[in-house]
Enzyme design. Structure first.
Site, PDB file in Angstrom:
ATOM      1  N   HIS A 106      -7.822 -10.236  27.171  1.00 30.74           N
ATOM      2  CA  HIS A 106      -7.348  -9.855  28.451  1.00 30.74           C
ATOM      3  C   HIS A 106      -5.993  -9.688  28.729  1.00 30.74           C
ATOM      4  CE1 HIS A 106     -11.514 -10.847  30.585  1.00 30.74           C
ATOM      5  NE2 HIS A 106     -11.582 -10.485  29.336  1.00 30.74           N
ATOM      6  N   HIS A 267     -17.418 -10.003  21.066  1.00 26.77           N
ATOM      7  CA  HIS A 267     -18.712 -11.037  21.390  1.00 26.77           C
ATOM      8  C   HIS A 267     -19.399 -11.497  20.318  1.00 26.77           C
ATOM      9  CE1 HIS A 267     -18.889  -8.624  25.431  1.00 26.77           C
ATOM     10  NE2 HIS A 267     -17.874  -9.333  25.376  1.00 26.77           N
TER      11      HIS A 267
END
Length: 726
Positions: A106, A267
């Protein structure tokens, strides 16, 4: 009682009437100039990140400090930290790997290739708005977990580097082999004000994917890094998310394979957190009360942490081994059938309806759950193009590992510029096309070589305007955000830059300079282009009666066409360049705002921008040879005539048409048109801040100062990409 009575009474009793409470009396409080004039030109953007905000001082040398770092000792400490679960924020499955990977992702994922802004290169996740974005919930905990390590190693490692290195170590400690790591990200000490995050006034406002192609935005909703994990506008539709995913990852310069690899790789480890309704979550760090000490999102749901943690509101665990690298993401994606469901917080997600309970609970070893996926994870199965790539990765885990390693490295280093800026023992040897690679220098001109080349350029027949224009065209592509562009490489002579409309006049000088290069047999075209500007500026100063030496640092090299990603370099083509009085489109902002944007990309201050524009005008460096802003009858002479005549009240200015892009300056007495100008010219008389600077250069005693300031700013632009000189 009247106000005057209040003042009289408090004065009589010895009390200051202005210390009696009521209004906020602190510095900066009250209605601001931007409240009154919200469209005020953002000249302040050119004053960001000055040494006045830097506690380390202007003499601090990060590269030098980093060389003292016990790099592998730092990595060892990071590895230990990953499994040192803290009671104030317990680690899922006893590991912070997923949290640190998300923190690094991020931080880097705000990068936008369209303007080169955003990214991890400055450690901006510490500051608003990013520290409080809805998509960054709980990353305040990740940064706080790192504080003891940052405290231990001090200034030998920047926060910006530490964030990314922590993500790398998290992957490595989970059994993944990364592509490498390059340090060199220097911290700044205040938020970036130049990044356009969008004009929405509410978090998570939906944007149509097509709109992303028209603006320098990297996410489909305000406050997200990429896309809404529940699908566009919470639609819950995996297939409809494909366009949004391509738009956002494409704006970062990622292709479909890199996109699939990044989503799946990101993920493979960790989980999302949605133990209960998000209404239980308190204010973000910027809005949290002072006693929270920079932390935010305190939750009243249960314990608020661990099994009760709420971050996105989604409660998803993708793989059977969430702390160890695997190919389970793809195996689960294609092995099971998926049904839409909702998290305990009410967020839309999918569950494997035909799967056994094989997913471990993060805090209770006796519990298992079924595999779960985000809406956007299933896009990788149901979009035809993404599915092809995903099935290939399913059947070839090594190909997936290689693709993710390279895509992760690109994601986390995309805004660092050329590889010459990387430092540290784990910098990969391979040159990558997105790094805008350059060949190694073969020859560095001697002082005599430079003298000979300057004579050759002076005798070439090129005018001052042509010399200055070609040098500016080459160097001014530089972007301070991602350190791309600049004169090194002489890519002005390559596709796509040689075909840009803005460079049409400049490239006409290239054959002359290429001939000089060929005859010299040694010097690079890149050096000769910059040297042409040196010769032009020195001649113009001499014509103005000043003997000026323009500093020149040789050592540039010439890039090859195969080292130049045409598609990515197309993004460097300017919409406008106010320094050359160029504007391609009228549907994007104002001309003067785009001038500020260009100056900020070139890391210029307001005085530097002002000096350069004034000098470029009198040197006749407009892109099309027009007379707009050329407020002199001595073109080619480095005078301060631009400022003198702009501020002369003998002339009044009127727009030539309703667009108010071009103007005529008429003599107030005779009505005769004396000059023409663009908005990029008149702003130096209109804007109060820029006029204050222009008045300095228009003064009777300012000519020599102007020339020296112009030369200093000129040399700065010519050397912006000379990272080898650091």
């Amino acid at each position: 009682m009247s106000t005057s009575d209040d003042i009289h009474n408090t004065t009589a009793t010895g009390k200051c009437p202005f210390h009696q409470g009521g209004h906020d009396q602190s510095a900066g409080a009250g209605t601001t100039t931007r409240d009154w004039w919200p469209n005020q030109l953002r000249v302040d953007l050119l004053n960001q990140h000055s040494n006045r905000s830097n506690p380390l001082g202007e003499d601090f040398d990060y590269r030098k400090e980093f060389s003292k770092l016990d790099y592998y000792g730092l990595k060892k400490d990071l590895k230990a930290l990953l499994t040192e679960s803290q009671p104030w924020w317990p680690a899922d499955w006893g590991s912070y790997a997923g949290l640190f990977i998300r923190m690094a992702w991020h931080g880097a994922g705000t990068y936008r290739s369209i303007d080169g802004r955003g990214g991890a290169g400055r450690g901006q996740q510490r500051f608003a708005p990013l520290n409080s974005w809805p998509d960054n919930v709980s990353l305040d905990k990740a940064r706080r977990l790192l504080w003891p390590i940052k405290q231990k190693y001090g200034q030998k490692i920047s926060w910006a580097d530490l964030f990314i290195l922590a993500g790398n170590v998290a992957l490595e400690n989970s059994g993944f082999r990364t592509f490498g790591f390059g340090a060199g990200r220097e911290d700044v000490w205040e938020p970036d004000l130049d990044v356009n995050w969008g004009d929405e006034k509410a978090w998570l406002t939906h944007r149509h994917p097509e709109a992303l192609a028209k603006a320098p935005l990297g996410a489909t909703e305000m406050g997200l890094i990429y896309v809404n994990p529940e699908g566009p506008d919470h639609s819950g539709e995996p297939l409809s998310a494909a366009a949004a995913i391509r738009a956002t990852f494409g704006n970062m310069g990622m292709n479909d394979e890199e996109t699939v690899a990044l989503i799946a790789g990101g993920h493979t480890l960790g989980k999302t957190h949605g133990a209960g309704p998000t209404s239980n979550v308190g204010p973000d760090p910027e809005a949290a009360p002072i006693e929270e000490q920079g932390l935010g999102w305190a939750s009243t749901y249960g314990s608020g942490v661990g099994a009760d943690a709420i971050t996105s509101g989604l409660e998803v665990v993708w793989t059977q081994t969430p702390t160890q690298w695997s190919n389970y993401f793809f195996e689960n994606l294609f092995k099971y059938e998926w049904v839409q469901t909702r998290s305990p917080a009410g967020a839309i997600q999918f569950e494997a309806v035909d799967a056994p309970e094989i997913i471990p609970d993060p805090f209770d070893p006796s519990k298992k759950r079924k595999p779960t996926m985000l809406v956007t994870d299933l896009t990788l199965r149901f979009d035809p193009e993404f599915e092809k790539i995903s099935r290939r990765f399913l059947n070839d885990p090594q190909a997936f590992n290689e693709a993710f390693a390279r895509a992760w490295f690109k994601l986390t280093h995309r805004d660092m510029g050329p590889k010459s800026r990387y430092i540290g023992p784990e910098v990969p040897k391979e040159d990558l096309i997105w790094q805008d690679p350059l060949p190694q220098p073969i020859y560095n001109p001697t002082e005599q070589d430079i003298i000979d080349l300057k004579f050759a350029i002076a005798d070439s027949g090129l005018s001052v305007s042509e010399r200055v224009s070609v040098a500016w065209a080459s160097a001014s592509t530089f972007r301070g955000g991602d350190k791309r562009g600049g004169a090194n490489g002489a890519r002005l002579a390559l596709m796509p830059q040689r075909d840009w409309d803005v460079n049409a006049a400049a490239v006409r000088a290239l054959p002359v300079l290429e001939k000089i290069q060929k005859e010299s047999g040694k010097a690079s075209l890149a050096d000769i282009i910059v040297l042409a500007g040196v010769v032009g500026v020195e001649k113009a100063a001499s014509a103005a009666g000043l003997s000026i030496h323009v500093p020149f640092a040789p050592g540039r090299v010439d890039a090859r066409q195969d080292q130049t990603d045409i598609e990515m370099f197309e993004l460097l083509e300017p919409i406008a360049d106010g320094f050359r009085n160029y504007r391609a489109r009228l549907d994007v902002s104002t001309t003067e705002s785009l001038l500020i944007d260009k100056a900020q990309q070139l890391t210029l201050t307001a005085p530097e921008m002002t000096a350069l524009v004034g000098g470029m005008r009198v040197l006749g460096a407009n892109f099309d040879g027009s007379k707009n802003g050329v407020f002199t009858d001595r073109v080619g002479v480095l005078s301060n005539d631009f400022f003198v005549n702009l501020l002369d009240m003998r002339y009044e200015w009127k727009a030539t048409d309703e667009s108010k892009e071009l103007f005529e300056g008429r003599d107030r007495e005779t009505g005769e048109v004396k000059y023409t100008a663009s908005r990029a010219d008149l702003v130096f008389g209109s804007n109060s801040v820029l006029r204050a600077v222009a008045e300095v250069y228009a003064s009777s005693d300012a000519h020599e100062k102007f020339v020296k300031d112009f030369v200093a700013a000129w040399v700065k632009v010519m050397n912006l990409d000379r990272f080898d000189l650091l």
